[in-house]
Design a protein around this motif. Structure first.
Motif, PDB file in Angstrom:
ATOM      1  N   TRP A   1       0.829  -1.205   0.000  1.00  0.00           N
ATOM      2  CA  TRP A   1       0.000   0.000   0.000  1.00  0.00           C
ATOM      3  C   TRP A   1       0.864   1.256   0.000  1.00  0.00           C
ATOM      4  CZ3 TRP A   1      -5.096  -1.368  -0.022  1.00  0.00           C
ATOM      5  CH2 TRP A   1      -5.472  -2.573   0.585  1.00  0.00           C
ATOM      6  N   ASP A   2       0.424   2.251  -0.780  1.00  0.00           N
ATOM      7  CA  ASP A   2       0.872   3.619  -0.555  1.00  0.00           C
ATOM      8  C   ASP A   2       0.128   4.114   0.703  1.00  0.00           C
ATOM      9  OD1 ASP A   2       1.619   6.417  -1.055  1.00  0.00           O
ATOM     10  OD2 ASP A   2      -0.456   6.650  -1.744  1.00  0.00           O
ATOM     11  N   LEU A   3       0.632   5.164   1.343  1.00  0.00           N
ATOM     12  CA  LEU A   3      -0.031   5.649   2.568  1.00  0.00           C
ATOM     13  C   LEU A   3      -0.911   6.891   2.314  1.00  0.00           C
ATOM     14  CD1 LEU A   3      -0.363   5.320   5.644  1.00  0.00           C
ATOM     15  CD2 LEU A   3       1.635   6.800   5.929  1.00  0.00           C
ATOM     16  N   ASP A   4      -0.275   7.998   1.878  1.00  0.00           N
ATOM     17  CA  ASP A   4      -0.994   9.274   1.755  1.00  0.00           C
ATOM     18  C   ASP A   4      -2.065   9.240   0.665  1.00  0.00           C
ATOM     19  OD1 ASP A   4       0.488  10.504   3.753  1.00  0.00           O
ATOM     20  OD2 ASP A   4       1.982  11.303   2.357  1.00  0.00           O
ATOM     21  N   ASP A   5      -3.286   9.499   1.049  1.00  0.00           N
ATOM     22  CA  ASP A   5      -4.440   9.528   0.157  1.00  0.00           C
ATOM     23  C   ASP A   5      -4.718   8.193  -0.529  1.00  0.00           C
ATOM     24  OD1 ASP A   5      -5.489  12.007   0.764  1.00  0.00           O
ATOM     25  OD2 ASP A   5      -4.035  13.038  -0.499  1.00  0.00           O
ATOM     26  N   THR A   6      -4.109   7.134   0.042  1.00  0.00           N
ATOM     27  CA  THR A   6      -4.524   5.779  -0.290  1.00  0.00           C
ATOM     28  C   THR A   6      -5.151   5.171   0.966  1.00  0.00           C
ATOM     29  OG1 THR A   6      -2.869   5.465  -2.015  1.00  0.00           O
ATOM     30  CG2 THR A   6      -3.744   3.471  -0.968  1.00  0.00           C
ATOM     31  N   LEU A   7      -4.376   5.163   2.064  1.00  0.00           N
ATOM     32  CA  LEU A   7      -4.896   4.648   3.341  1.00  0.00           C
ATOM     33  C   LEU A   7      -5.319   5.781   4.275  1.00  0.00           C
ATOM     34  CD1 LEU A   7      -2.315   1.791   4.138  1.00  0.00           C
ATOM     35  CD2 LEU A   7      -4.555   1.572   3.033  1.00  0.00           C
TER      36      LEU A   7
ATOM     37  N   GLY B   1      -2.030   2.508  -5.021  1.00  0.00           N
ATOM     38  CA  GLY B   1      -1.629   3.885  -4.733  1.00  0.00           C
ATOM     39  C   GLY B   1      -2.518   4.872  -5.462  1.00  0.00           C
ATOM     40  N   ASP B   2      -2.361   6.150  -5.120  1.00  0.00           N
ATOM     41  CA  ASP B   2      -3.233   7.167  -5.718  1.00  0.00           C
ATOM     42  C   ASP B   2      -2.509   8.024  -6.757  1.00  0.00           C
ATOM     43  OD1 ASP B   2      -1.752   8.445  -3.553  1.00  0.00           O
ATOM     44  OD2 ASP B   2      -2.951  10.214  -4.022  1.00  0.00           O
ATOM     45  N   SER B   3      -1.222   7.779  -6.978  1.00  0.00           N
ATOM     46  CA  SER B   3      -0.476   8.613  -7.924  1.00  0.00           C
ATOM     47  C   SER B   3      -0.034   7.786  -9.131  1.00  0.00           C
ATOM     48  CB  SER B   3       0.756   9.202  -7.227  1.00  0.00           C
ATOM     49  OG  SER B   3       1.639   9.745  -8.190  1.00  0.00           O
TER      50      SER B   3
ATOM     51  N   ARG C   1       4.001   8.369  -9.279  1.00  0.00           N
ATOM     52  CA  ARG C   1       4.836   7.886  -8.180  1.00  0.00           C
ATOM     53  C   ARG C   1       4.512   6.453  -7.747  1.00  0.00           C
ATOM     54  NH1 ARG C   1       3.599  12.989  -6.638  1.00  0.00           N
ATOM     55  NH2 ARG C   1       1.988  12.233  -5.234  1.00  0.00           N
ATOM     56  N   ASP C   2       3.297   5.995  -8.048  1.00  0.00           N
ATOM     57  CA  ASP C   2       2.891   4.665  -7.591  1.00  0.00           C
ATOM     58  C   ASP C   2       2.697   3.682  -8.749  1.00  0.00           C
ATOM     59  OD1 ASP C   2       2.692   5.452  -4.836  1.00  0.00           O
ATOM     60  OD2 ASP C   2       0.722   6.331  -5.241  1.00  0.00           O
ATOM     61  N   ILE C   3       1.777   4.038  -9.637  1.00  0.00           N
ATOM     62  CA  ILE C   3       1.297   3.069 -10.616  1.00  0.00           C
ATOM     63  C   ILE C   3       2.354   2.755 -11.682  1.00  0.00           C
ATOM     64  CG2 ILE C   3      -0.531   2.577 -12.285  1.00  0.00           C
ATOM     65  CD1 ILE C   3      -1.278   2.758  -9.176  1.00  0.00           C
TER      66      ILE C   3
HETATM   67 MG   LIG Z   1      -0.296   8.851  -2.113  1.00  0.00          MG
END
Ligand SMILES: [Mg+2]
Length: 261
Positions: free
Chosen positions: A3-9, A206-208, A211-213
């Motif tokens: 998991w990503d943390l910010d604005d994911t969890l 993740g939400d980015s 940076r994530d996907i």
């Molecule tokens: Mg995030």
């Protein structure tokens, strides 16, 4: 499952905006400034002054957002964090002072009071998204899980503990601890290593996109974009690979097939 943390969890940007808004409402009451204008000016000043600090290269490398520096304590080991600790108070006060001075003059005690008030407002909004805890509970401990997050370790661990998500004890890779953040592959690889899972068998949420996907997908992971704030999630252009858009974390279940972590 990573998991990503910010604005994911946990709620990050909307919580920061709400905390700035609440502080600006107080500033409007005591200083007579326009609160909406002040909100925008605070984010603008935070960004431009954060970028002007000598610590900016490190902050960018590990992904510390400019508005996080308005409350972060940076109680972490290492020279970079002691440099950040040395400037944090003067930085956050300068941001509030200059933002207010775009409308009116202000004395140092009022600036200090507002910048401290913001810290209290932000810390009172450390919440997980409503779907985070139930989904992690359902998967834990059968599905090996980890968190990969950009930012300062102290900051990110504060979010985990005040939101209650630390109770799962998930292995957490914080960019500030390893000196490099997403989209570099390094933090992803650290988490996969800790879980002893091959990227092809792992799912990242993740939400980015950038940076994530994209980096998770480039490593061969299944990458799920959590689109909480998009009006039209179906229109999001995903990178090549096993990527998908989800609108609730409950949807991750269908991507967890037997033999995949
Ligand atoms: Mg995030």
């Amino acid at each position: 499952m990573i998991w990503d943390l910010d604005d994911t969890l946990v709620v990050e940007r909307p919580a920061a905006e709400a905390a700035v808004a609440a502080t600006c409402q107080h500033a409007a009451a005591v200083l007579g400034v326009n609160p909406e204008r002040l909100e925008q000016d605070v984010f603008d000043e935070a960004k431009s002054q954060w970028s002007a600090l000598p610590t900016i290269d490190f902050a960018r490398r590990v992904g510390i957002a400019s508005w996080e520096a308005l409350w972060a304590t940076f109680e972490d080991p290492g020279r970079e964090f002691s440099d950040l600790r040395a400037v944090r108070l003067s930085h956050r006060q300068a941001v509030w002072r200059k933002a207010i001075e775009r409308q009116t003059s202000v004395d140092p005690p009022s600036v200090e009071e507002l910048s401290e008030r913001f810290v209290v407002e932000r810390l009172s909004r450390m919440e997980a998204y409503p779907d985070a805890e139930p989904v992690i509970s359902q998967l834990h401990p059968e599905v090996p899980m980890a968190i990969v997050t950009n930012g300062a370790p102290d900051t990110q661990r504060t979010k985990l503990s005040l939101s209650g998500l630390d109770r799962f004890g998930l292995p957490t890779v914080v960019a500030g601890e390893i000196g490099i953040g997403k989209p570099s592959p390094e933090p992803f690889l650290r988490a996969l290593d800790q879980l002893e899972v091959a990227p092809e068998r792992a799912v990242f949420v993740g939400d980015s996109l950038s940076r994530d996907i994209t980096p998770a997908s480039n490593l061969g992971m299944t990458a799920l974009l959590i689109a909480r704030y998009h009006h039209d999630p179906n229109s999001i252009a995903l990178p090549e690979g096993r990527c998908n858009v989800i609108t609730t974390l409950h949807a991750v279940q269908q991507y967890l097939s037997p033999g995949r972590d």
